[in-house]
Design an enzyme around this catalytic site. Sequence first.
Site, short mmCIF file in Angstrom:
data_model
loop_
_atom_site.label_atom_id
_atom_site.label_comp_id
_atom_site.label_asym_id
_atom_site.label_seq_id
_atom_site.Cartn_x
_atom_site.Cartn_y
_atom_site.Cartn_z
N TRP A 14 96.27 35.58 37.74
CA TRP A 14 97.30 35.96 37.04
C TRP A 14 97.10 35.97 35.72
CZ3 TRP A 14 102.68 33.91 39.52
CH2 TRP A 14 102.64 34.11 40.90
N LYS A 15 96.17 35.61 34.98
CA LYS A 15 95.78 35.29 33.70
C LYS A 15 96.82 34.91 33.18
CE LYS A 15 92.53 38.98 34.23
NZ LYS A 15 91.32 39.70 33.54
N SER A 223 88.49 44.97 38.87
CA SER A 223 89.11 46.14 39.14
C SER A 223 89.06 46.43 40.58
CB SER A 223 88.45 47.43 38.30
OG SER A 223 88.58 47.38 37.05
N GLY A 244 92.26 40.36 39.55
CA GLY A 244 93.03 40.26 38.30
C GLY A 244 94.26 40.83 38.05
#
Length: 266
Positions: A14-15, A223, A244
């Site tokens: 989830w950064k 991606s 991500g």
Amino acid sequence: MTAPSRTAIIAGNWKMHYGPKQATSFAQEIIPGIGELVRHFPRIVSVLCPPSISLPAVYDVLQAEPFQRVELGAQNMFYEDKGAFTGEISPSMVRELCSYVILGHSERRMHFCETDELVNKKVQAALTHDLQPIVCVGESLEQHEAGQTETLIRSQVQGSLGNLPEKSVHQVVIAYEPIWAIGTGKSATAEDAEKVIHLIRELFGNMYGSEMGNACRILYGGSVTSANITEFVRVPDIDGALVGGASIKPDFVEIVRKTIEYMQQQ
Ligand code: PEP
């Protein structure tokens, strides 16, 4: 897709998105769907990696609906167990809530100057604390264009993953994440990812024996969305994905669904 002896992993990084409140509502939105999918399919694990401040919030959601094989992971940790390390979290703290930890992500290497040596210390600490490290490696665009991918991957794998205790090396998960594919919407081709992941498997096998090379779970990251996940999981050496951007959207559930659908056809 992953050999029958290897469990597939779809992990979501989830950064720096979703503090505790938003993390709770997003977790409540996606966890039941993921849980239902993986419940019927024991060969896959899904790992959610929120920011460290939101780990307890997501942990609570998972506790309320304890689905098997929906796991919690941290995005980073320090290698020392306690002490004067302001701002850091320790392996034992992470282990109270998590079973996985992402280490050596390119954003940590780039923005926080993490070296292979540091990542290696963290991997050792993770294994000592019974945490499964998801160790990221991958080349930059310049290195890619200069034909340096193999050299770079070789030194990252050897530097980040050397000297690990034989008894827990099977816990290591590696994520090949070409930096130029992260967050750009421009994923690597499945063929390119396959070549590098095959090399990583070979390198890991040279370090810890060919059986371990075969057993190691290796993910692709960069991606990945529900529109392209099948291209990657189709590749025999690729055991899933580290996701991500798409992991903070409901699309993450679709990625898990597409992976299972593909595996069921095999
Ligand atoms: C990542 O940050 O690990 C990642 C793969 O990001 P994205 O899926 O957004 O490219």
